[in-house]
Design an enzyme around this catalytic site. Structure first.
Site, PDB file in Angstrom:
ATOM      1  N   GLY A   7      -5.472 -67.581 194.858  1.00 41.13           N
ATOM      2  CA  GLY A   7      -6.034 -66.929 196.034  1.00 41.13           C
ATOM      3  C   GLY A   7      -6.692 -65.613 195.641  1.00 41.13           C
ATOM      4  N   ARG A   8      -5.901 -64.543 195.668  1.00 38.86           N
ATOM      5  CA  ARG A   8      -6.373 -63.238 195.231  1.00 38.86           C
ATOM      6  C   ARG A   8      -5.309 -62.586 194.362  1.00 38.86           C
ATOM      7  NH1 ARG A   8     -10.674 -64.835 195.969  1.00 38.86           N
ATOM      8  NH2 ARG A   8     -12.364 -63.986 197.255  1.00 38.86           N
ATOM      9  N   ASP A  12      -5.068 -67.800 188.061  1.00 40.36           N
ATOM     10  CA  ASP A  12      -6.527 -67.843 188.005  1.00 40.36           C
ATOM     11  C   ASP A  12      -7.140 -66.541 188.502  1.00 40.36           C
ATOM     12  OD1 ASP A  12      -9.017 -69.312 187.551  1.00 40.36           O
ATOM     13  OD2 ASP A  12      -9.252 -69.283 189.732  1.00 40.36           O
ATOM     14  N   GLU A  63     -10.152 -57.693 187.262  1.00 35.59           N
ATOM     15  CA  GLU A  63     -10.935 -58.741 186.618  1.00 35.59           C
ATOM     16  C   GLU A  63     -12.241 -58.159 186.085  1.00 35.59           C
ATOM     17  OE1 GLU A  63     -11.446 -62.078 189.253  1.00 35.59           O
ATOM     18  OE2 GLU A  63      -9.294 -62.313 189.594  1.00 35.59           O
ATOM     19  N   HIS A  84     -10.597 -66.973 186.690  1.00 36.03           N
ATOM     20  CA  HIS A  84     -11.112 -67.056 188.067  1.00 36.03           C
ATOM     21  C   HIS A  84     -12.187 -68.144 188.173  1.00 36.03           C
ATOM     22  CE1 HIS A  84     -11.610 -64.508 191.960  1.00 36.03           C
ATOM     23  NE2 HIS A  84     -11.733 -65.809 192.211  1.00 36.03           N
TER      24      HIS A  84
END
Length: 316
Positions: free
Chosen positions: A227-228, A252, A257, A276
């Site tokens: 998700g986040r 992910d 990031e 991601h």
């Protein structure tokens, strides 16, 4: 009506839009820098969202609607958007196929020990005793049970899993055996072999997972976050792994990031990471444009939006 884009669309998609909406003037641009000269004339802005600032909204004096070609709304200047009464839609739902596939593939990757088997292959090492497990007949808890979560639950049923959904509302959702609200999440976590987080980034979900959440999970649980990244603090997750509160984490998304090269998650033995990419697909833009076209047709004919309108108060 003038529609201004701030992100590149393929020539085929540009031709599709101009053919389907001959009464609309499209100003196609590769980036916001190119689009700025057209902002004052724009009735509709088509963007990925992260390039839109408060200054851009001030320049776009005719702007009535923003179409965001992604599901995430993290960086949108919602305060001025709300003040101006500008409508916002997004591409919610276009990630569901690829992200559901990602989750299943990564859980299989962990349970079938693909990483170990690959290392053994590269080392020319034959070891038929690597312990393998089945994901079938397990329990999956999906936190953030929206469109992506529903598709993932549907796929999980092919593996005869029990599926539990956690979301803001108590509405019964398709493909879930049980449904809980966010404040009932502990009931859902303690049952799970797999916890899949698909939470958006909001004030409500910032560092959503605390130590008590991981302590509630099974010690052999796999936690997967697509998700986040700000749903869990890295230190909290690493502590949960190091203390054996959960068995493995598939990540992910991250607080920062790209993830710094010296971050301890890179080499953690109980972590599987991807950069991601769970939402990546060659069908991404065509699906996003399809949603935009549905709304554009209704907006021209009936002055309304029919799908994926955002609550600018909540930001999603």
């Amino acid at each position: 009506m003038i529609v201004v884009t701030t992100s590149p669309l393929t020539n085929d998609l540009q031709s599709q839009l101009t053919a389907n909406f001959p009464s609309v003037t499209f100003k196609f641009n590769e980036n916001m820098g190119q689009a700025e000269v057209h902002l004052a004339d724009a009735d509709v802005l088509v963007t990925f969202g992260e390039d839109v600032t408060s200054d851009h909204i001030k320049q776009a004096t005719n702007l009535k609607w923003i179409m965001v070609l992604s599901a995430g709304m993290d960086e949108m200047p919602f305060r001025i958007i709300k003040e101006r009464g500008i409508k916002v839609t997004n591409a919610r739902g276009i990630h569901k196929i690829q992200m559901a596939e990602y989750a299943i593939s990564m859980l299989l990757h962990v349970y079938r020990q693909n990483e170990t088997l690959r290392r053994n292959q590269l080392a020319h090492h034959w070891d038929s005793k690597v312990p393998l497990k089945e994901i079938s007949n397990r329990t999956m808890t999906i936190v953030g049970a929206g469109a992506i979560g529903e598709e993932l639950a549907r796929l999980a049923k092919a593996f005869r899993m029990k599926t539990i959904g956690v979301s803001r509302s108590e509405n019964v959702k398709p493909h879930f055996d049980e449904n809980y609200t966010n404040d009932q999440v502990m009931h859902a976590l303690k049952q799970a072999d797999f916890v899949v987080s698909i939470l958006p980034s909001t004030e409500e979900t910032f560092y959503f997972y605390k130590q008590e959440h991981f302590k509630t999970m099974k010690s052999n649980a796999v936690f997967l976050n697509m998700g986040r990244g700000d749903a869990v603090q890295s230190e909290t997750l690493i502590m949960a792994l190091d203390q054996g509160q959960i068995a493995h984490a598939v990540l992910d998304v991250f607080e920062q990031e790209p993830l710094p090269s010296d971050h301890p998650l890179w080499e953690h033995p109980k972590v599987t990471m991807t950069p991601h990419v769970s939402g990546k697909s060659p069908q991404y833009l065509p699906r996003a444009v399809e949603i935009f076209e549905q709304n554009l047709k209704a907006y021209i004919e009936e002055n309304k939006l029919v799908t994926n309108e955002i609550d600018v108060e909540r930001g999603y």
